[in-house]
Enzyme design. Structure first.
Site, mmCIF file in Angstrom:
data_model
loop_
_atom_site.group_PDB
_atom_site.id
_atom_site.type_symbol
_atom_site.label_atom_id
_atom_site.label_comp_id
_atom_site.label_asym_id
_atom_site.label_seq_id
_atom_site.Cartn_x
_atom_site.Cartn_y
_atom_site.Cartn_z
ATOM 1 C CG ASP A 1 -1.986 0.943 1.288
ATOM 2 O OD1 ASP A 1 -2.462 1.313 0.195
ATOM 3 O OD2 ASP A 1 -2.414 1.348 2.392
ATOM 4 C CG HIS A 2 -0.278 4.835 0.166
ATOM 5 N ND1 HIS A 2 -0.679 5.892 -0.622
ATOM 6 C CD2 HIS A 2 -1.387 4.405 0.811
ATOM 7 C CE1 HIS A 2 -1.977 6.090 -0.452
ATOM 8 N NE2 HIS A 2 -2.428 5.191 0.397
ATOM 9 C CG HIS B 1 -6.268 4.995 -1.351
ATOM 10 N ND1 HIS B 1 -5.186 4.477 -0.708
ATOM 11 C CD2 HIS B 1 -6.226 4.515 -2.620
ATOM 12 C CE1 HIS B 1 -4.506 3.719 -1.542
ATOM 13 N NE2 HIS B 1 -5.110 3.724 -2.718
ATOM 14 C CG ASN C 1 -5.283 0.974 8.569
ATOM 15 O OD1 ASN C 1 -5.385 0.006 9.311
ATOM 16 N ND2 ASN C 1 -4.209 1.753 8.564
HETATM 17 P P1 13P Z 1 -8.519 4.661 6.267
HETATM 18 O O1 13P Z 1 -7.493 4.467 7.336
HETATM 19 O O2 13P Z 1 -9.062 6.050 6.255
HETATM 20 O O3 13P Z 1 -9.566 3.623 6.278
HETATM 21 O O4 13P Z 1 -7.743 4.533 4.854
HETATM 22 C C1 13P Z 1 -7.069 3.352 4.544
HETATM 23 C C2 13P Z 1 -6.361 3.485 3.247
HETATM 24 O O5 13P Z 1 -6.798 4.149 2.337
HETATM 25 C C3 13P Z 1 -5.106 2.745 3.089
HETATM 26 O O6 13P Z 1 -4.476 3.037 1.881
#
Ligand code: 13P
Length: 282
Positions: free
Chosen positions: A84-85, A207, A231
């Site tokens: 992720d990212h 996201h 998340n």
């Molecule tokens: P949140 O923590 O706002 O749910 O976002 C998670 C996310 O986009 C991870 O890339």
């Protein structure tokens, strides 16, 4: 074994639902998510940020842990382990080299030409290894690991350039969402979302799924969103259950303490799966 996201997101796009990405933070998190997705017969994407990766002992540790847990728990639903990212070509390469089948390159902090250049390098390397690539454009607001940023909506012409010039598999255009809790109401640009879906014909990624209203998530899916990342909401569900239990339960064994939040976290996972429509789509 973990798989690429390509097949699961094309299926989601064709059938108008979205696959959840739940970010993992440790072994218990991974286990709770896998068990609940198996129970719901839902495909799932396990997102790992670079920060979470360092915390858990590196890409190889996570890759082995995920595959070994899947085998131990008899997980049969499709599972994608996704960087992720990813902040650089090197980070994506490191993940790919240990076996990740999916990465996100996030060069959205650069001007469009530089974003395209870095993203294209990642795509070229990923394609040689059968790995799917997600790329971001514009700025998702809020906090991700140690980075804070304001919202910057993705421009249509720049998105089209990014897609055509790099041949990415999935596009994550910033359209008003933020990482972490929202201050005020989420303001998503659905019109642009639909336009981007029509013009790129790629599965779109949203996201910052935590805190977006249910109706907005459904609207997003009808406008071409095929993957939604969560998340913060899982962390909050786990944390508040833990806080109330820890005051009345004298357990001190970490195996018991961490499990105080299991039920609440699993309820949150099931609710999101039902909302996204990914149940029974494995
Ligand atoms: P949140 O923590 O706002 O749910 O976002 C998670 C996310 O986009 C991870 O890339």
């Amino acid at each position: 074994m973990v798989v690429s996201m390509k097949e699961m997101l094309i299926k989601a796009k064709n059938n108008k639902y979205a696959v959840p990405q739940f970010n993992i933070n440790n072994l218990e998190w991974t286990r709770f998510i896998l068990e609940e997705c198996q129970k719901n017969n839902s495909p799932v994407i396990l997102g790992v940020s670079e920060g979470a990766c360092k915390y858990m002992g590196g890409f190889k540790t996570i890759y082995d842990m995920t595959n070994d847990l899947m085998e131990y728990l008899n997980i049969t639903v499709p599972v994608s382990l996704h960087l992720d990212h990813g902040s650089s070509f090197d980070a994506c390469k490191e993940a790919i080299d240990v076996g990740f089948k999916s990465v996100m390159i996030d060069a959205s902090r650069f001007e469009i030409d530089e974003n395209i250049r870095i993203t294209k390098d990642v795509v070229d390397y990923a394609k040689e290894h059968g790995v799917s690539v997600e790329a971001e454009i514009g700025h998702v607001g809020g906090q991700e690991d140690d980075n804070n940023s304001g919202i910057l909506y993705a421009e249509v012409d720049e998105c089209i350039r990014l897609v055509n010039e790099t041949e990415i598999d999935f596009l994550a255009p910033a359209l008003g969402s933020v990482h972490g809790p929202y201050k005020g109401e989420p303001k998503l640009n659905f019109e642009r979302m639909k336009e981007l879906s029509d013009k790129t014909n790629l599965p779109l990624v949203l996201h910052g799924g935590s805190g977006i209203y249910d109706e907005q998530l459904k609207m997003g899916i009808s406008c071409g969103i095929c993957k939604i990342n969560f998340n913060t909401e899982l962390q909050m569900a786990w944390n508040s259950a833990l806080r109330s239990e820890i005051n009345v339960n004298q357990a001190y064994d970490p195996r018991k303490v961490i499990k105080f939040g299991e039920k609440a976290m699993k309820e949150c996972i099931s609710t999101k799966i039902a909302l996204l429509g990914s149940n029974n789509r494995a």
